[in-house]
Design an enzyme around this catalytic site. Structure first.
Site, mmCIF file in Angstrom:
data_model
loop_
_atom_site.group_PDB
_atom_site.id
_atom_site.type_symbol
_atom_site.label_atom_id
_atom_site.label_comp_id
_atom_site.label_asym_id
_atom_site.label_seq_id
_atom_site.Cartn_x
_atom_site.Cartn_y
_atom_site.Cartn_z
ATOM 1 C CB CYS A 1 -6.809 0.578 -9.459
ATOM 2 S SG CYS A 1 -7.126 2.115 -8.591
ATOM 3 C CG ASP B 1 -6.569 1.435 -0.557
ATOM 4 O OD1 ASP B 1 -6.923 0.243 -0.548
ATOM 5 O OD2 ASP B 1 -5.473 1.821 -0.125
ATOM 6 C CD GLU C 1 -4.625 4.322 2.457
ATOM 7 O OE1 GLU C 1 -5.396 4.927 1.679
ATOM 8 O OE2 GLU C 1 -3.645 3.672 2.062
ATOM 9 C CB CYS D 1 -5.597 -0.936 -6.085
ATOM 10 S SG CYS D 1 -6.237 0.371 -5.024
ATOM 11 C CG ASP D 2 -3.193 2.601 -3.006
ATOM 12 O OD1 ASP D 2 -3.207 2.859 -4.220
ATOM 13 O OD2 ASP D 2 -3.615 3.379 -2.144
ATOM 14 C CE LYS D 3 -2.800 -0.073 1.573
ATOM 15 N NZ LYS D 3 -3.513 0.835 0.667
ATOM 16 C CB SER E 1 -4.918 8.134 1.212
ATOM 17 O OG SER E 1 -4.769 8.166 -0.182
#
Length: 567
Positions: free
Chosen positions: A60, A92, A456, A133-135, A482
């Site tokens: 990512c 993640d 998650e 990435c996600d966060k 997730s």
């Protein structure tokens, strides 16, 4: 003290950096800047912080250093000084199913803190961030909200789909093949091939998982340039977007348009509608609340239910559907979806964006969805007439819980509890065939304080799906799910087990009822029995007693409050 209020010309484009580049008393500051290669002329230019979440160990994020160079080139071409800096990231996908997942949500707030720190200490006039990435995304926006200096987010972009035996693969394929393997549905050779082929290059996980959800919400919010959320990571348009960000940030400086001018209540409403229509991750609830709190905009879990009630679920995107973000870009991308929602009166588009125009003005100049496309349904014939995210309350979640229910799973579920105090115990039970059709799997002590970090549960949900139980088993947790999770799942249960919430009192065999029509989540145990159990309950020891996770446990608010750490 606040670093956002320097004593300088409030109309100057370099009103922050001039604090250190202009006074004779700041000669040491200037000497160090000359050492970086700045010229005397540069000392009078605005300085733009370029914050990248680059690191090599994650698909990512591994390309963000190169994109940051493109952003810097665009800033330089626009007549300003670009200063790249890095902050952290947590994968993640790599940490999922391990204790490393405790560091994931915490990384969001560390990212926000570190960006705020360097922008405050270095006196940069504006900010461009490159998350992957996600966060990363909400961390960037929280920092932008706190700082309130002209800012743009450039999303690192989505990954291309993998392929095996003419089937598209993504990261969830790699998770689910484990469940398929233990169920005897695929061989070890097939499992290994799926793992090897699921992630073919750079970019964030390909479906409408958390990264793409947050990028989409942030584009709808107005804090990213059009198409930022849907342009794939390795597409030439992504490099062009990076270079365009320089001129865009210059215009924001000239017009003095700041995050709090953009991130209004109306902007959050449009962002929520957009992510509901596209089937976004439940993590968006947590992150949008935290982002709103950074700009003092009231936003609650009840607001998500209100939006869900009036927003149809339209997009056939993974994890519940079959398409990925790259496919969406090929039929018009995020702007085309929003243009359709605007035409149908579902969003207003009245708020300012980083283009210097309102969202509606941006969309007026952009094409709509391609004729004949199969990804986004019509409002008249939706996948589901209301949103997939449901806010549940009841005797098991007195302060709320978040469910992701697309309608494919049904709308009610009632069954006996199978209780596990961590996900490892649940996976062992699944391997031993102890989880049966009709069960309600409960994984607890995984909340913000108990996890810690509210990890998650993609590994458990993927294992259940892979084992063929996805339509017959419900799963509850005080942790998170997730964006790749799907099935009959309820997370973010508050109060969490670690602080004595009702989820801590569940015993094997208790009947739990989930109703997505009445938005209720109830433990079918009488009050006297629950009180007797409570009198015997004691909180387990904290899983961290020193270091960064201990600080997180001490500072973090509940899931219903966005898990923020600065209040």
């Amino acid at each position: 003290m606040t670093a956002s209020q320097p004593e300088s010309d409030s109309n100057a484009l370099n009103k922050y950096s001039s604090k250190i580049t202009q006074p004779k008393s700041q000669g040491a500051s200037q000497a160090m800047l000359y050492a970086t290669g700045m010229s005397s002329e540069d000392m009078n230019k605005p300085q733009v912080g370029i914050g990248s979440m680059w690191y090599e160990g994650n698909s990512c994020n591994m390309h963000l250093l190169d994109l940051a160079a493109d952003v810097k080139a665009g800033v330089t071409d626009a007549g300003m000084v670009g200063m790249r800096f890095n902050t952290i990231g947590v994968s993640d996908g790599i940490s999922m199913g391990t204790d490393g997942m405790s560091f994931s949500l915490q990384s969001r707030d560390l990212i926000a803190d570190s960006i705020e720190t360097i922008m405050g200490a270095q006196w940069y006039d504006a900010l461009i961030t490159l998350p992957g990435c996600d966060k990363n995304m909400p961390g960037c926006l929280m920092a932008m909200g706190r700082l309130n200096r002209p800012s743009i987010m450039v999303y690192g972009g989505t990954i291309k789909p993998g392929s095996y035996r003419d089937e598209k693969l993504d990261i969830v394929s790699a998770f689910q093949c484990y469940g398929q393997f233990i169920a005897g549905q695929i061989s070890e050779e097939e499992r290994s091939e799926i793992v090897r082929r699921s992630c073919p290059g750079a970019g964030a996980c390909g479906g409408m998982y958390t990264a793409n959800t947050m990028a989409t919400a942030i584009e709808a919010l107005g804090m990213a340039l059009p198409y930022s959320a849907s342009i794939p990571a390795e597409h030439p348009e992504k490099k062009e977007e990076c270079k365009r960000a320089g001129l865009a940030i210059l215009e924001l400086l000239k017009k003095d348009i700041k995050p709090r001018d953009i991130m209004t209540r109306g902007a959050f409403e449009d962002a929520m509608v957009t992510l509901m229509a596209l089937g976004g991750s439940t993590n968006a609830v947590l992150h949008l609340i935290a982002m709103a709190r950074s700009v003092d905009v009231p936003l609650t879990i009840e607001d998500f239910q209100s939006v869900s009630d009036r927003t149809p679920f339209l997009a056939d995107l993974k994890p519940s559907g079959k398409f990925v973000q790259e496919d969406l870009h090929s039929v018009g991308g995020t702007p085309a979806v929003m243009k359709y929602l605007l035409e149908k009166g579902m969003i207003k588009g009245e708020h300012m964006t980083v283009t210097g125009k309102t969202l509606a003005e941006n969309l007026a100049d952009l094409p709509g969805l391609k004729t004949g496309q199969k990804i986004v349904s019509t409002v008249e014939e939706p996948i589901k007439k209301s949103g997939h995210i449901r806010i549940l309350k009841g005797s098991l979640a007195t302060e709320g819980a978040v469910a992701k229910i697309t309608g494919k799973e049904g709308l009610q579920f009632s069954g006996p509890a199978r209780v596990y105090d961590n996900e490892e115990l649940m996976l062992a039970a699944l391997e031993q065939k102890q989880i049966q059709k009709g069960d309600v799997v409960v994984i607890r002590y995984e909340g913000p304080k108990g996890g810690p970090g509210m990890p998650e549960m993609l590994t458990p949900t993927s294992a259940i799906m892979g084992a063929g139980l996805g339509s017959d088993v419900a799963m509850l947790t005080d942790g998170r799910f997730s964006g790749g999770s799907h099935g009959f799942i309820v997370g973010h249960i508050t109060p969490e087990a670690q602080v004595g919430g009702p989820i801590a009192l569940i015993e094997d065999g208790d009947t739990i009822t989930i109703d997505a029509e009445t938005n209720s989540l109830d433990l079918e145990v009488d009050a006297a029995e629950l009180e007797a159990r409570r009198s015997k309950w004691t909180a387990p020891p904290l899983k961290a007693t020193r270091g960064t996770l201990y600080k997180y446990i001490k500072c973090v608010k509940s899931a219903s409050e966005g898990c923020v750490t600065d209040e």
